[in-house]
Design an enzyme around this catalytic site. Structure first.
Site, PDB file in Angstrom:
ATOM      1  N   ASN A  60     -17.002  -4.466 -29.301  1.00 44.94           N
ATOM      2  CA  ASN A  60     -16.944  -5.660 -28.452  1.00 44.94           C
ATOM      3  C   ASN A  60     -18.002  -5.469 -27.380  1.00 44.94           C
ATOM      4  O   ASN A  60     -17.814  -4.686 -26.445  1.00 44.94           O
ATOM      5  CB  ASN A  60     -15.544  -5.789 -27.836  1.00 44.94           C
ATOM      6  CG  ASN A  60     -15.473  -6.933 -26.832  1.00 44.94           C
ATOM      7  OD1 ASN A  60     -16.417  -7.720 -26.697  1.00 44.94           O
ATOM      8  ND2 ASN A  60     -14.353  -7.025 -26.127  1.00 44.94           N
ATOM      9  N   LYS A  76     -18.964  -7.458 -25.167  1.00 43.78           N
ATOM     10  CA  LYS A  76     -18.666  -8.177 -23.912  1.00 43.78           C
ATOM     11  C   LYS A  76     -19.928  -8.889 -23.421  1.00 43.78           C
ATOM     12  O   LYS A  76     -20.722  -9.350 -24.244  1.00 43.78           O
ATOM     13  CB  LYS A  76     -18.065  -7.211 -22.880  1.00 43.78           C
ATOM     14  CG  LYS A  76     -16.855  -6.462 -23.461  1.00 43.78           C
ATOM     15  CD  LYS A  76     -16.045  -5.708 -22.452  1.00 43.78           C
ATOM     16  CE  LYS A  76     -14.872  -5.021 -23.150  1.00 43.78           C
ATOM     17  NZ  LYS A  76     -14.009  -4.288 -22.226  1.00 43.78           N
ATOM     18  N   HIS A 107      -8.320 -11.516 -25.637  1.00 41.48           N
ATOM     19  CA  HIS A 107      -8.710 -10.273 -24.958  1.00 41.48           C
ATOM     20  C   HIS A 107      -8.148 -10.277 -23.538  1.00 41.48           C
ATOM     21  O   HIS A 107      -8.081 -11.322 -22.885  1.00 41.48           O
ATOM     22  CB  HIS A 107     -10.233 -10.135 -24.926  1.00 41.48           C
ATOM     23  CG  HIS A 107     -10.660  -8.767 -24.508  1.00 41.48           C
ATOM     24  ND1 HIS A 107     -10.711  -8.389 -23.181  1.00 41.48           N
ATOM     25  CD2 HIS A 107     -11.020  -7.676 -25.227  1.00 41.48           C
ATOM     26  CE1 HIS A 107     -11.091  -7.122 -23.120  1.00 41.48           C
ATOM     27  NE2 HIS A 107     -11.284  -6.672 -24.337  1.00 41.48           N
ATOM     28  N   GLU A 113      -9.363  -9.426 -20.815  1.00 39.04           N
ATOM     29  CA  GLU A 113     -10.269  -9.964 -19.783  1.00 39.04           C
ATOM     30  C   GLU A 113     -10.202 -11.484 -19.755  1.00 39.04           C
ATOM     31  O   GLU A 113     -10.299 -12.105 -18.693  1.00 39.04           O
ATOM     32  CB  GLU A 113     -11.694  -9.443 -20.031  1.00 39.04           C
ATOM     33  CG  GLU A 113     -11.809  -7.973 -19.628  1.00 39.04           C
ATOM     34  CD  GLU A 113     -12.804  -7.160 -20.433  1.00 39.04           C
ATOM     35  OE1 GLU A 113     -13.672  -7.745 -21.109  1.00 39.04           O
ATOM     36  OE2 GLU A 113     -12.706  -5.918 -20.387  1.00 39.04           O
ATOM     37  N   GLU A 146      -4.553  -3.180 -26.860  1.00 45.97           N
ATOM     38  CA  GLU A 146      -5.459  -2.733 -25.803  1.00 45.97           C
ATOM     39  C   GLU A 146      -4.700  -2.654 -24.484  1.00 45.97           C
ATOM     40  O   GLU A 146      -4.584  -3.656 -23.762  1.00 45.97           O
ATOM     41  CB  GLU A 146      -6.627  -3.724 -25.666  1.00 45.97           C
ATOM     42  CG  GLU A 146      -7.494  -3.814 -26.898  1.00 45.97           C
ATOM     43  CD  GLU A 146      -8.938  -4.176 -26.546  1.00 45.97           C
ATOM     44  OE1 GLU A 146      -9.836  -3.495 -27.047  1.00 45.97           O
ATOM     45  OE2 GLU A 146      -9.160  -5.117 -25.763  1.00 45.97           O
ATOM     46  N   SER A 155     -11.226   2.556 -23.893  1.00 44.83           N
ATOM     47  CA  SER A 155     -11.928   3.830 -23.683  1.00 44.83           C
ATOM     48  C   SER A 155     -11.984   4.698 -24.940  1.00 44.83           C
ATOM     49  O   SER A 155     -11.818   5.919 -24.873  1.00 44.83           O
ATOM     50  CB  SER A 155     -11.306   4.595 -22.512  1.00 44.83           C
ATOM     51  OG  SER A 155     -11.425   3.839 -21.314  1.00 44.83           O
ATOM     52  N   GLY A 202     -17.338  -0.190 -24.138  1.00 44.03           N
ATOM     53  CA  GLY A 202     -18.499   0.525 -23.599  1.00 44.03           C
ATOM     54  C   GLY A 202     -19.247   1.375 -24.616  1.00 44.03           C
ATOM     55  O   GLY A 202     -20.481   1.327 -24.695  1.00 44.03           O
TER      56      GLY A 202
HETATM   57  P1  13P Z   1     -13.736  -0.022 -23.364  1.00 47.25           P
HETATM   58  O1  13P Z   1     -13.929   0.656 -24.708  1.00 47.25           O
HETATM   59  O2  13P Z   1     -15.010  -0.152 -22.592  1.00 47.25           O
HETATM   60  O3  13P Z   1     -12.623   0.595 -22.597  1.00 47.25           O
HETATM   61  O4  13P Z   1     -13.279  -1.529 -23.690  1.00 47.25           O
HETATM   62  C1  13P Z   1     -12.260  -1.733 -24.570  1.00 47.25           C
HETATM   63  C2  13P Z   1     -12.179  -3.181 -24.888  1.00 47.25           C
HETATM   64  O5  13P Z   1     -11.836  -3.992 -24.051  1.00 47.25           O
HETATM   65  C3  13P Z   1     -12.572  -3.601 -26.240  1.00 47.25           C
HETATM   66  O6  13P Z   1     -12.251  -4.934 -26.458  1.00 47.25           O
END
Ligand code: 13P
Length: 262
Positions: free
Chosen positions: A13, A15, A98, A100, A170, A216, A238
Site C-alpha cells: 500500500n 499510500k 483502511h 486512515e 491492521e 509495520s 512503509g
Molecule cells: P505500515 O506498514 O507503514 O505500518 O502501514 C501499514 C498499512 O497501513 C498498510 O495498509
C-alpha cells in the site's frame, strides 16, 4: 503457514507517496521480483500512478490495485473515483476501509460496506481492512470492534458474492509506528476474524478467505508472521516503498521456528 487452499498474498500500500518516475522504477522492481515471490503480489498505488504502473505490470505476475473507491458508478461526486473506473484503468484490486480513511476521512462501516459492494460488482478483489485502535485494545474492546467491522462491512452479501474477498487485519496502533503485533497477537486476531467469517457464512467460506496482516511489516518480521496458520499474507505500507525491503517480504519463508513466535 496458511492453509494450502489459501494462496498467500503480499500487497503493498503505497499510500500518498512517490513521483511517477519513482513509481515506475519501484513497479519495475516488483514486476521483476514477482515471478520468484512466495505467493501472489499486488501493489495498491495512488490514482495518479495507476496508468503508469499498470503499463509496467501488464502481463506480469504482479497485480495492480488502488487504495479506495466510491460506491456509486458515476456522477457528480467531485474528487471521487468509482470501482468501475478503477477496473477500466486496469486495476484488479482495491483497498476499502483502511484505518486512515476511517480515521481521517470519515469512512464508516456503512460506507465500507457500500464500497465493498461496488468493488465486487466491478469485478475487483476488495481488500477490506479492519482493526482496533490502541485505546480500544487497552480497554478490551478489540473483539467487539472487529466483530462489528466484519458484520457491518460484509452485511448483505452472499458467500458466492464474497468469493474474491480479502480481509486485512491492521491494528491501528501498529500502522506506521514500528510497533508490529507479535506473531501470537496477529494469529489470535486472525483466528478470531476467521471465526466471525465462519459464524456468518460457514466453515468452507471461512477457510477460503485470505486474511492479511498489516502494521509495520518488515523483512525482519515477515517470516514469523507468515508462519502463523491464519496469517495468509501481508498488507505492507512503509516497507513497500523500498524495492529491497518489499522484494524480501515478497520472498517470505513461512517456515520460521516456533521459538520466534513471541
Ligand atoms: P505500515 O506498514 O507503514 O505500518 O502501514 C501499514 C498499512 O497501513 C498498510 O495498509
Amino acid at each position: 503457514m496458511s492453509s494450502a487452499s489459501r494462496r498467500p498474498l503480499i500487497a503493498g500500500n503505497w499510500k500518498m507517496n512517490l513521483t511517477l518516475a519513482q513509481s515506475v522504477d519501484l513497479s519495475r522492481a516488483v514486476r521483476d521480483g514477482a515471478a520468484s515471490a512466495s505467493g501472489e503480489v499486488a501493489v495498491c498505488v495512488p490514482f495518479t500512478a495507476i496508468a503508469a504502473v499498470g503499463a509496467v505490470l501488464k502481463g506480469s505476475a504482479a497485480a495492480l490495485g488502488a487504495q479506495d473507491c466510491h460506491w456509486e458508478t458515476q456522477g457528480a461526486f467531485t474528487g471521487e473515483v468509482s470501482a468501475g473506473m478503477l477496473a477500466d484503468a486496469g486495476c484488479a484490486a482495491v483497498i476499502v476501509g483502511h484505518s486512515e480513511r476511517r480515521r481521517l476521512f470519515g469512512d464508516s462501516d456503512e460506507w465500507v460496506n457500500k464500497k465493498l459492494g461496488a468493488a465486487l460488482k466491478a469485478g475487483l478483489t476488495p481488500i477490506a481492512c479492519v482493526g482496533e485502535t490502541l485505546e480500544e485494545r487497552e480497554s478490551r474492546k478489540t473483539w467487539r470492534i472487529l466483530q462489528t467491522q466484519v458484520e457491518q462491512g460484509l452485511k448483505g452479501f452472499s458467500p458466492a458474492e464474497l468469493a474474491k474477498l480479502v480481509v486485512a487485519y491492521e491494528p491501528v496502533w501498529a500502522i506506521g509506528t514500528g510497533r508490529t503485533a507479535t506473531p501470537a497477537q496477529a494469529q489470535e486476531a486472525h483466528a478470531f476474524l476467521r471465526g466471525q467469517l465462519r459464524r456468518l457464512h460457514g466453515e468452507a467460506f471461512a477457510q477460503s478467505v485470505r486474511i492479511l496482516y498489516g502494521g509495520s511489516v518488515t523483512p525482519e518480521n515477515v517470516d514469523a508472521l507468515m508462519a502463523q496458520p491464519d496469517v495468509d499474507g501481508a498488507l505492507v505500507g512503509g516497507a513497500s516503498l523500498k524495492a529491497d525491503a518489499f522484494l524480501r517480504i515478497m520472498r517470505f519463508s513461512a517456515a520460521a521456528p516456533a521459538s520466534a513466535d513471541q
